[in-house]
Design a protein around this motif. Structure first.
Motif, PDB file in Angstrom:
ATOM      1  N   GLY A   1      15.912   2.730  45.304  1.00 54.35           N
ATOM      2  CA  GLY A   1      17.033   2.599  46.215  1.00 54.35           C
ATOM      3  C   GLY A   1      18.333   3.051  45.578  1.00 54.35           C
ATOM      4  N   PHE A   2      19.345   2.189  45.667  1.00 51.32           N
ATOM      5  CA  PHE A   2      20.644   2.463  45.065  1.00 51.32           C
ATOM      6  C   PHE A   2      20.948   1.473  43.945  1.00 51.32           C
ATOM      7  N   ASP A   3      19.909   0.901  43.375  1.00 53.11           N
ATOM      8  CA  ASP A   3      20.120  -0.091  42.329  1.00 53.11           C
ATOM      9  C   ASP A   3      20.730   0.491  41.066  1.00 53.11           C
ATOM     10  N   PHE A   4      20.794   1.806  40.969  1.00 55.32           N
ATOM     11  CA  PHE A   4      21.439   2.433  39.810  1.00 55.32           C
ATOM     12  C   PHE A   4      22.951   2.211  39.808  1.00 55.32           C
ATOM     13  N   TRP A   5      23.490   1.533  40.823  1.00 53.27           N
ATOM     14  CA  TRP A   5      24.933   1.330  40.884  1.00 53.27           C
ATOM     15  C   TRP A   5      25.457   0.619  39.643  1.00 53.27           C
ATOM     16  N   ARG A   6      24.609  -0.176  39.001  1.00 51.16           N
ATOM     17  CA  ARG A   6      25.045  -0.881  37.794  1.00 51.16           C
ATOM     18  C   ARG A   6      25.197   0.056  36.595  1.00 51.16           C
TER      19      ARG A   6
ATOM     20  N   ALA B   1      30.845   9.291  42.803  1.00 52.43           N
ATOM     21  CA  ALA B   1      30.483  10.077  43.987  1.00 52.43           C
ATOM     22  C   ALA B   1      29.038  10.533  43.834  1.00 52.43           C
ATOM     23  N   GLY B   2      28.453  10.985  44.929  1.00 53.53           N
ATOM     24  CA  GLY B   2      27.116  11.571  44.875  1.00 53.53           C
ATOM     25  C   GLY B   2      25.981  10.586  44.776  1.00 53.53           C
ATOM     26  N   GLU B   3      26.206   9.353  45.205  1.00 49.81           N
ATOM     27  CA  GLU B   3      25.132   8.353  45.133  1.00 49.81           C
ATOM     28  C   GLU B   3      23.966   8.708  46.050  1.00 49.81           C
ATOM     29  N   ASP B   4      24.248   9.318  47.186  1.00 54.14           N
ATOM     30  CA  ASP B   4      23.183   9.697  48.107  1.00 54.14           C
ATOM     31  C   ASP B   4      22.330  10.827  47.538  1.00 54.14           C
ATOM     32  N   VAL B   5      22.943  11.693  46.730  1.00 55.24           N
ATOM     33  CA  VAL B   5      22.196  12.769  46.095  1.00 55.24           C
ATOM     34  C   VAL B   5      21.114  12.198  45.185  1.00 55.24           C
ATOM     35  N   VAL B   6      21.487  11.245  44.343  1.00 53.53           N
ATOM     36  CA  VAL B   6      20.535  10.654  43.403  1.00 53.53           C
ATOM     37  C   VAL B   6      19.381   9.994  44.140  1.00 53.53           C
TER      38      VAL B   6
END
Length: 277
Positions: A214-219, A226-231
């Protein structure tokens, strides 16, 4: 096949009540009902108190599209906000829809049909920027390639030729691609094509997105990024594949971005370096 009751629409928002009202109005006029709308609000003033937004929330509920707004403060970056939304999704499919996007009435119906047929990790619409509708860019359209025998997993990175597909979604390129390759498509016609990533309107198989982190890399990224959707999409694409859909049925309102500091790209921190908070 998937039904609208399998879908959560996840909308992150911050200080754009007018745009959000337009986005919600597009959801209220979809040809299908039964999906759920979840809004993560990081605005300085609660967006649900805005009269236009409040009216659209009532309309959504009235038209069997139940909507909930969650105040989610303080802001910790878009990846964290998307992770928050994913944590509140409970249905099989999750459509991330930015708060400045208007959808054609058939948009969700077509997305559901496409992911049901393709059985890949995500499908989506690149956003039309109609102020550029007369700006035709043949060189940027050149990387276009359709999926003709089913969507397959693929690894896309900056150094790969597939990365050049990102130009397909500049300006009003989705409009010009559709005109070139489809002519005058029917109201529910769609065609899958290969992407580097898609911004603004992406329908995920939620279980597969979560399986890929998911987006758990936010930490592991700076709060201003920017570019969270790309990852997230590159990870899902590598395991399950992904596709853009022509014609696009999503339109960008072309407001100034709320992500003004783009020096920290999530790609750099997730795929190339480590960062310690």
């Amino acid at each position: 096949m998937f039904a609208p009751s399998d879908l959560d629409v996840l909308v992150p928002t911050k200080d754009r009540a007018g745009a959000l009202a337009v986005t919600l109005a597009g959801l209220a006029t979809q040809t299908v009902s039964g999906f759920r709308v979840v809004v993560s609000d990081q605005s300085h003033e609660p967006v649900a108190d805005d009269p236009l937004v409040a009216a659209q929330l009532r309309i959504l509920d009235h038209r069997d599209r139940p909507a909930a707004v969650h105040r989610h403060l303080p802001p910790r970056g878009m990846a964290e906000q998307r992770a928050f939304l994913l944590g509140r999704a409970g249905r099989r499919l999750a459509l991330y829809l930015d708060d400045d996007v208007w959808l054609e009435p058939e948009a969700i119906e077509v997305l559901l049909a496409a992911i049901g047929e393709l059985r890949c990790g995500f499908v989506g619409y690149a956003l039309h920027g109609l102020s550029y509708r007369d700006d035709v860019r043949p060189a940027e359209l050149a990387p276009y390639e359709e999926w003709t025998d089913g969507v397959r997993p693929e690894r896309v990175r900056r150094e790969s030729p597939a990365w050049q597909r990102h130009t397909l979604h500049n300006a009003s390129n989705p409009l010009h691609l559709a005109r070139k390759h489809l002519g005058s498509p029917g109201p529910r016609e769609w065609r899958p094509y290969k992407v580097a990533w898609i911004g603004g309107c992406v329908l995920y198989d939620r279980e597969r997105l979560a399986e890929c982190g998911g987006f758990d890399f936010w930490r592991s990224v700076p709060p201003r990024h920017a570019g969270e959707d790309v990852v997230a999409q590159l990870r899902v694409m590598e395991r399950y594949g992904g596709a853009g859909l022509l014609p696009s049925r999503a339109y960008h309102l072309e407001l100034p971005t709320t992500v003004t500091d783009r020096r920290a790209e999530c790609y750099d921190y997730v795929f190339e370096t480590a960062w310690a908070p």
